[in-house]
Design an enzyme around this catalytic site. Structure first.
Site, mmCIF file in Angstrom:
data_model
loop_
_atom_site.group_PDB
_atom_site.id
_atom_site.type_symbol
_atom_site.label_atom_id
_atom_site.label_comp_id
_atom_site.label_asym_id
_atom_site.label_seq_id
_atom_site.Cartn_x
_atom_site.Cartn_y
_atom_site.Cartn_z
ATOM 1 N N CYS A 48 0.835 -1.201 0.000
ATOM 2 C CA CYS A 48 0.000 0.000 0.000
ATOM 3 C C CYS A 48 0.872 1.254 0.000
ATOM 4 O O CYS A 48 1.790 1.372 0.819
ATOM 5 C CB CYS A 48 -0.898 -0.012 1.230
ATOM 6 S SG CYS A 48 -1.956 1.448 1.347
ATOM 7 N N CYS A 51 0.343 3.051 3.542
ATOM 8 C CA CYS A 51 0.787 2.528 4.846
ATOM 9 C C CYS A 51 1.758 1.360 4.779
ATOM 10 O O CYS A 51 2.219 0.890 5.808
ATOM 11 C CB CYS A 51 -0.428 2.120 5.674
ATOM 12 S SG CYS A 51 -1.238 0.608 5.087
ATOM 13 N N CYS A 97 -7.663 -0.616 1.282
ATOM 14 C CA CYS A 97 -6.686 -1.157 2.225
ATOM 15 C C CYS A 97 -7.352 -1.252 3.589
ATOM 16 O O CYS A 97 -7.910 -0.267 4.074
ATOM 17 C CB CYS A 97 -5.468 -0.235 2.291
ATOM 18 S SG CYS A 97 -4.297 -0.684 3.592
ATOM 19 N N CYS A 100 -5.274 1.355 6.284
ATOM 20 C CA CYS A 100 -5.340 2.824 6.247
ATOM 21 C C CYS A 100 -6.589 3.345 5.535
ATOM 22 O O CYS A 100 -6.838 4.544 5.540
ATOM 23 C CB CYS A 100 -4.077 3.402 5.615
ATOM 24 S SG CYS A 100 -3.965 3.158 3.835
ATOM 25 N N CYS A 120 -8.987 -5.267 -9.747
ATOM 26 C CA CYS A 120 -8.513 -4.298 -10.733
ATOM 27 C C CYS A 120 -8.013 -3.093 -9.945
ATOM 28 O O CYS A 120 -8.809 -2.327 -9.395
ATOM 29 C CB CYS A 120 -9.668 -3.938 -11.662
ATOM 30 S SG CYS A 120 -9.201 -2.827 -12.995
HETATM 31 FE FE FE Z 1 -2.857 1.148 3.479
#
Ligand code: FE
Length: 131
Positions: A48, A51, A97, A100, A120
């Protein structure tokens, strides 16, 4: 996973480029075939951009032909969450995510086996880490 991370707007601005911010925080979409990862075939992890949580792996990446990095499963089921996205006439499933809350992309049910799923995802919210 522990308590979700809560970032202030200032922290988000510091962590992300304007393009990354537009996707992660404003649910934007990068133009197809423009990102860093849609045509990447190296072995590694996709983390990510907000984060650092490992979200996807080269092991479940496939060529979807869409121009966005596509995966048939997340790195760990608990690392992503989904929400109904009703912003278009056609109902879609948004992928975020878990840690975060960054917007990542959308989930479709037309992927390859063994899951039949297609995550996607926007390149801009993924940081690639070579294995
Ligand atoms: Fe994240």
């Amino acid at each position: 996973m522990g308590k979700p991370l809560e970032l202030t707007e200032e922290e988000w601005r510091r962590r992300l480029t304007p393009e990354e911010y537009d996707i992660a925080r404003r649910k934007g979409t990068e133009p197809a075939f423009t990102g860093q990862h849609w045509d990447r075939h190296e072995a590694g992890a996709y983390r990510c951009a907000g984060c650092g949580t490992p979200l996807f792996s080269s092991e479940t990446k496939f060529d979807s032909g869409t121009g966005w990095p596509s995966f048939w499963a997340p790195a760990a089921p608990e690392n992503v969450r989904t929400e109904a996205d009703l912003s278009l006439a056609r109902k879609r499933t948004e992928v975020l995510c878990s840690n975060c809350g960054a917007h990542l992309g959308h989930l479709f049910e037309d992927g390859p086996q063994p899951t039949g799923q297609r995550y996607c995802i926007n390149s801009a919210v993924l940081k690639f880490e070579k294995m």
